[in-house]
Design a protein around this motif. Structure first.
Motif, short mmCIF file in Angstrom:
data_model
loop_
_atom_site.label_atom_id
_atom_site.label_comp_id
_atom_site.label_asym_id
_atom_site.label_seq_id
_atom_site.Cartn_x
_atom_site.Cartn_y
_atom_site.Cartn_z
N PRO A 48 0.69 -1.18 0.31
CA PRO A 48 -0.36 0.13 -0.13
C PRO A 48 0.71 1.57 0.06
CG PRO A 48 -0.14 -1.26 1.84
CD PRO A 48 1.19 -1.68 1.21
N GLU A 49 0.13 2.04 -0.79
CA GLU A 49 0.80 3.34 -1.05
C GLU A 49 1.25 4.21 0.39
OE1 GLU A 49 0.38 6.69 -3.40
OE2 GLU A 49 -0.59 4.70 -4.90
N ALA A 50 2.39 5.06 0.61
CA ALA A 50 1.75 5.76 2.75
C ALA A 50 1.56 6.73 1.82
CB ALA A 50 3.27 4.89 2.96
N ASP A 51 2.20 7.86 3.25
CA ASP A 51 1.77 9.08 3.34
C ASP A 51 3.95 9.18 3.40
OD1 ASP A 51 1.22 11.84 3.63
OD2 ASP A 51 0.74 11.52 4.99
N PRO A 52 3.99 10.46 2.25
CA PRO A 52 5.60 10.45 1.84
C PRO A 52 5.87 11.41 3.28
CG PRO A 52 4.03 10.94 0.13
CD PRO A 52 2.94 10.70 0.58
N ASP A 53 4.23 12.48 3.93
CA ASP A 53 5.42 13.14 5.05
C ASP A 53 5.25 12.39 6.16
OD1 ASP A 53 5.33 15.44 3.44
OD2 ASP A 53 3.11 15.90 4.26
N LEU A 54 4.56 10.93 6.17
CA LEU A 54 4.64 10.63 7.34
C LEU A 54 5.79 9.03 7.45
CD1 LEU A 54 3.52 8.27 9.98
CD2 LEU A 54 2.33 6.76 7.52
N LEU A 55 6.56 8.99 6.36
CA LEU A 55 7.55 8.57 5.73
C LEU A 55 8.99 8.96 6.21
CD1 LEU A 55 6.76 6.11 2.32
CD2 LEU A 55 7.42 5.35 4.89
N VAL A 56 9.08 10.19 6.21
CA VAL A 56 10.29 11.12 6.21
C VAL A 56 10.13 11.75 7.61
CG1 VAL A 56 11.08 13.38 6.21
CG2 VAL A 56 9.97 12.69 3.45
#
Length: 109
Positions: A48-56
């Motif tokens: 599933p795709e993840a929120d880029p801000d969460l990954l950062v």
């Protein structure tokens, strides 16, 4: 070789499955394969795709934890663990824990 299996379901069941597959942005067949745990597919599992801000944010937290681990390992190798500022270390770990708690709450919302 590809085979086909047909089964009967109600119109509302079919509609619910189609909606769920659309929401997951995945083919209906893939969703059904996943729902049937006895069936092992050669297909790759879709991540599933993840929120880029969460990954950062998670990468930053991981980097902070790595810095703490490196400092502790270096101090252990040098025999200077007794010189580590445990209060500062505890404060850093508490800050990381709070940041993770905040991310968890944001993710649930």
């Amino acid at each position: 070789m590809t085979e086909t299996i047909a089964f009967r379901c109600s119109a509302s069941e079919k509609a619910r499955l189609e909606v769920e597959a659309r929401r997951a942005r995945r083919p209906l067949a893939e969703l059904l394969r996943e729902r049937l745990p006895l069936v092992r597919s050669g297909h790759r599992k879709v991540v599933p795709e993840a929120d880029p801000d969460l990954l950062v944010a998670l990468l930053r937290i991981g980097a902070n934890l790595n810095q703490i681990a490196r400092a502790l390992n270096a101090a252990r190798k040098l025999g200077t663990l007794d010189r580590i500022d445990l209060l500062a270390l505890s404060a850093s770990l508490v800050a990381i824990e709070r940041e993770l708690d905040g991310l968890r709450e944001d993710w649930r919302a």
